[in-house]
Design a protein around this motif. Structure first.
Motif, PDB file in Angstrom:
ATOM      1  N   SER A  49       0.813  -1.227   0.000  1.00  0.00           N
ATOM      2  CA  SER A  49       0.000   0.000   0.000  1.00  0.00           C
ATOM      3  C   SER A  49       0.841   1.269   0.000  1.00  0.00           C
ATOM      4  O   SER A  49       0.288   2.361   0.161  1.00  0.00           O
ATOM      5  CB  SER A  49      -0.923  -0.007   1.222  1.00  0.00           C
ATOM      6  OG  SER A  49      -0.194  -0.327   2.377  1.00  0.00           O
ATOM      7  N   HIS A  74      -5.716  -0.157  -4.123  1.00  0.00           N
ATOM      8  CA  HIS A  74      -4.472  -0.880  -4.398  1.00  0.00           C
ATOM      9  C   HIS A  74      -4.089  -0.865  -5.861  1.00  0.00           C
ATOM     10  O   HIS A  74      -2.907  -0.788  -6.189  1.00  0.00           O
ATOM     11  CB  HIS A  74      -4.573  -2.320  -3.870  1.00  0.00           C
ATOM     12  CG  HIS A  74      -4.046  -2.409  -2.480  1.00  0.00           C
ATOM     13  ND1 HIS A  74      -2.736  -2.690  -2.200  1.00  0.00           N
ATOM     14  CD2 HIS A  74      -4.645  -2.172  -1.295  1.00  0.00           C
ATOM     15  CE1 HIS A  74      -2.547  -2.641  -0.902  1.00  0.00           C
ATOM     16  NE2 HIS A  74      -3.692  -2.339  -0.318  1.00  0.00           N
ATOM     17  N   ARG A 107       1.954 -10.344   2.705  1.00  0.00           N
ATOM     18  CA  ARG A 107       1.569  -9.714   1.443  1.00  0.00           C
ATOM     19  C   ARG A 107       2.759  -8.885   0.963  1.00  0.00           C
ATOM     20  O   ARG A 107       3.368  -8.142   1.740  1.00  0.00           O
ATOM     21  CB  ARG A 107       0.360  -8.813   1.692  1.00  0.00           C
ATOM     22  CG  ARG A 107      -0.223  -8.183   0.435  1.00  0.00           C
ATOM     23  CD  ARG A 107      -1.316  -7.177   0.773  1.00  0.00           C
ATOM     24  NE  ARG A 107      -0.788  -6.060   1.545  1.00  0.00           N
ATOM     25  CZ  ARG A 107      -1.482  -4.961   1.851  1.00  0.00           C
ATOM     26  NH1 ARG A 107      -2.746  -4.865   1.481  1.00  0.00           N
ATOM     27  NH2 ARG A 107      -0.945  -3.993   2.559  1.00  0.00           N
ATOM     28  N   THR A 123      -8.249  -4.789  -0.433  1.00  0.00           N
ATOM     29  CA  THR A 123      -6.853  -4.576  -0.036  1.00  0.00           C
ATOM     30  C   THR A 123      -5.948  -5.765  -0.375  1.00  0.00           C
ATOM     31  O   THR A 123      -4.733  -5.625  -0.444  1.00  0.00           O
ATOM     32  CB  THR A 123      -6.847  -4.210   1.470  1.00  0.00           C
ATOM     33  OG1 THR A 123      -5.696  -3.516   1.785  1.00  0.00           O
ATOM     34  CG2 THR A 123      -7.011  -5.401   2.353  1.00  0.00           C
ATOM     35  N   LYS A 136      -0.814   4.290  -3.675  1.00  0.00           N
ATOM     36  CA  LYS A 136      -0.350   2.902  -3.589  1.00  0.00           C
ATOM     37  C   LYS A 136       0.309   2.563  -4.937  1.00  0.00           C
ATOM     38  O   LYS A 136       1.425   3.017  -5.167  1.00  0.00           O
ATOM     39  CB  LYS A 136      -1.516   1.990  -3.222  1.00  0.00           C
ATOM     40  CG  LYS A 136      -2.082   2.294  -1.815  1.00  0.00           C
ATOM     41  CD  LYS A 136      -3.223   1.403  -1.465  1.00  0.00           C
ATOM     42  CE  LYS A 136      -3.678   1.458  -0.033  1.00  0.00           C
ATOM     43  NZ  LYS A 136      -4.099   2.746   0.493  1.00  0.00           N
ATOM     44  N   HIS A 138     -10.747  -4.144   2.590  1.00  0.00           N
ATOM     45  CA  HIS A 138     -10.101  -3.168   3.460  1.00  0.00           C
ATOM     46  C   HIS A 138     -11.003  -2.947   4.667  1.00  0.00           C
ATOM     47  O   HIS A 138     -12.218  -3.144   4.581  1.00  0.00           O
ATOM     48  CB  HIS A 138      -9.905  -1.856   2.702  1.00  0.00           C
ATOM     49  CG  HIS A 138      -9.190  -0.813   3.496  1.00  0.00           C
ATOM     50  ND1 HIS A 138      -9.794   0.342   3.912  1.00  0.00           N
ATOM     51  CD2 HIS A 138      -7.921  -0.778   3.983  1.00  0.00           C
ATOM     52  CE1 HIS A 138      -8.914   1.069   4.601  1.00  0.00           C
ATOM     53  NE2 HIS A 138      -7.768   0.404   4.655  1.00  0.00           N
TER      54      HIS A 138
HETATM   55  N1  DSN Z   1      -4.289  -0.703   5.246  1.00  0.00           N
HETATM   56  C1  DSN Z   1      -3.837  -0.383   3.914  1.00  0.00           C
HETATM   57  C2  DSN Z   1      -3.293  -1.558   3.218  1.00  0.00           C
HETATM   58  O1  DSN Z   1      -2.171  -1.851   3.539  1.00  0.00           O
HETATM   59  O2  DSN Z   1      -3.901  -2.194   2.358  1.00  0.00           O
HETATM   60  C3  DSN Z   1      -4.810   0.338   3.103  1.00  0.00           C
HETATM   61  O3  DSN Z   1      -5.209   1.527   3.699  1.00  0.00           O
END
Ligand code: DSN
Length: 423
Positions: free
Chosen positions: A27, A196, A357, A168, A223, A118
């Motif tokens: 992100s 994203h 991730r 997300t 992002k 999200h």
């Molecule tokens: N929490 C964030 C993420 O890392 O996907 C998005 O705001």
């Protein structure tokens, strides 16, 4: 003041540290040098409420023009009928959309958090704050995309006012056309949280929500889209925008952090010019990193379909220490990523999830390609599977990173003359 010295020193330490790390938080991203330069401007000190030309404050002659430029460019880039750049965060953008189309107690449908939503889409996030009755879209855990038939049934049964796809964790496009069919049957609005993948959409990769059935898109623009932190809403139906507008202001945003806007114009222009190249390289990089990790024994999700079509790679690390241990160990080696719930994790496990991730967008901006993804996979393997001392791996990370310190896919900031000072 001791505290001031400390703050200066901590900020400096952070800046130098993260510039030598392999940054893989999906992100995050970095602005271009020109966008960053314009971000530090007097707009930061000013107040605007309302729309360009119809403000509640004076002193905004130049700002109005900048904002109109940004709106126009966002409409062009995303082929939208309207764009509003005032939400200062993705969560606020989502809350504005939820508030425009559903009132407390109304049914609403989105994926669950373990399935990739999200928190703003969730019952314990913005949707809960709006008091919506949340039902979950169903993820096909093997394919890592929404199961169209099961989702249609959820929509027909729940008859939501609003459906919010996207989220997300997004490895593959969701079946928006099918969701739209069901949405039309029950009179629901289909929205998409594109935070994203916004930079991929801009670059013609991944999926194009407005062309595939979504009517309203909300997204943060920092992002894969490498702008300043903040968010936007765009869509295809101007009647919808009339409802959304008042939820943004006077509803949720008073001043909209004006210094974002010139930086955003630069980023929009850079994405119009270099976005296709950047997005295509990004997807090649995430696939290359996934493949290289898989070959080193990592349980990377979705090998059967090429691992990913986005900037993200998801790895099940339950068998090699768990998400928390892996993320913390890699941080000691200056490889920065986050632990993540996997679809089969209970949401209560968010502090001890099974997965990690990985996002390749920032390192792509610094010029890394498929070959460099091999090196990153090897460094991760050394720290996580071979259990080498993270400090030793970190020394190699810092040496490797030295060759990738200049941001690509952007204008040369020295070609522009700026003669203003901050104060
Ligand atoms: N929490 C964030 C993420 O890392 O996907 C998005 O705001």
């Amino acid at each position: 003041m001791e505290e001031v010295e400390k703050a200066v020193q901590l900020t400096g330490s952070h800046n130098s540290w993260r510039s030598t790390c392999i940054n893989l938080i999906a992100s995050e991203n970095v602005m271009s040098p020109l966008a960053w330069r314009l971000y530090n401007c007097d707009f930061e000190h000013r107040y605007a409420e309302g729309m360009p030309g119809k403000r509640f404050y004076q002193g905004l002659e130049y700002l109005d023009e900048v904002e109109l430029l940004a709106i126009d460019m966002a409409k062009r880039l995303f082929r939208a009928e309207y764009a509003d750049l005032r939400p200062v965060s993705g969560s606020l953008a989502i809350l504005a959309i939820l508030s425009a189309f559903a009132k407390p107690g109304d049914p609403y449908v989105a994926p669950s958090v373990p399935a990739g939503a999200h928190i703003s889409q969730a019952e314990f996030g913005a949707a809960g704050i709006r008091g919506l009755e949340t039902h979950h879209l169903v993820l096909d855990e093997k394919e890592m995309t929404l199961d169209a038939e099961k989702c249609k049934k959820v929509i027909r049964d729940a008859r939501p006012k609003l459906i919010n796809a996207g989220g997300t964790v997004l490895l593959f496009p969701h079946p928006l056309e099918e969701l739209r069919e069901a949405a039309d049957e029950v009179g629901s609005i289909l929205t998409y949280d594109a935070s994203h993948v916004l930079g991929l959409i801009a670059g013609g990769e991944f999926q194009d929500p407005l062309r595939e059935g979504a009517e309203v898109v909300g997204a943060s623009h920092h992002k894969t889209f490498p702008g300043p932190q903040g968010a936007l809403i765009f869509g295809s139906n101007p009647d919808h925008y009339r409802k959304i507008k008042s939820k943004i202001f006077p509803g949720l945003v008073s001043n909209h952090h004006l210094h974002r806007l010139p930086a955003l114009v630069v980023t929009l222009a850079e994405m119009l010019e270099f976005g296709r190249e950047y997005a295509a390289q990004g997807v090649k990089n995430s696939r290359a990193l996934a493949q290289a990790l898989y070959e080193r024994g990592f349980d990377v999700l979705c090998e059967h379909k090429g691992f990913t079509s986005s900037h993200q790679v998801i790895v099940d690390v339950a068998g090699v220490g768990g998400g928390t241990w892996v993320a913390e160990t890699l941080e000691k080696a200056d490889i920065i990523l986050n632990k993540n719930l996997l679809p089969w994790d209970d949401v209560s496990r968010s502090r001890e999830p099974s997965g990690i991730r990985i996002g390749i967008q920032e390192m792509t901006r610094f010029g890394m390609k498929e070959k460099e993804m091999e090196t990153i996979a090897e460094l991760i393997e050394r720290a996580v599977i071979k259990k080498e001392d993270p400090a030793a791996v970190g020394a190699d990370v810092r040496e490797f990173r030295q060759d990738y310190s200049r941001i690509k896919y952007c204008y040369d900031a020295t070609n522009f003359k700026y003669e203003f000072n901050v104060i």
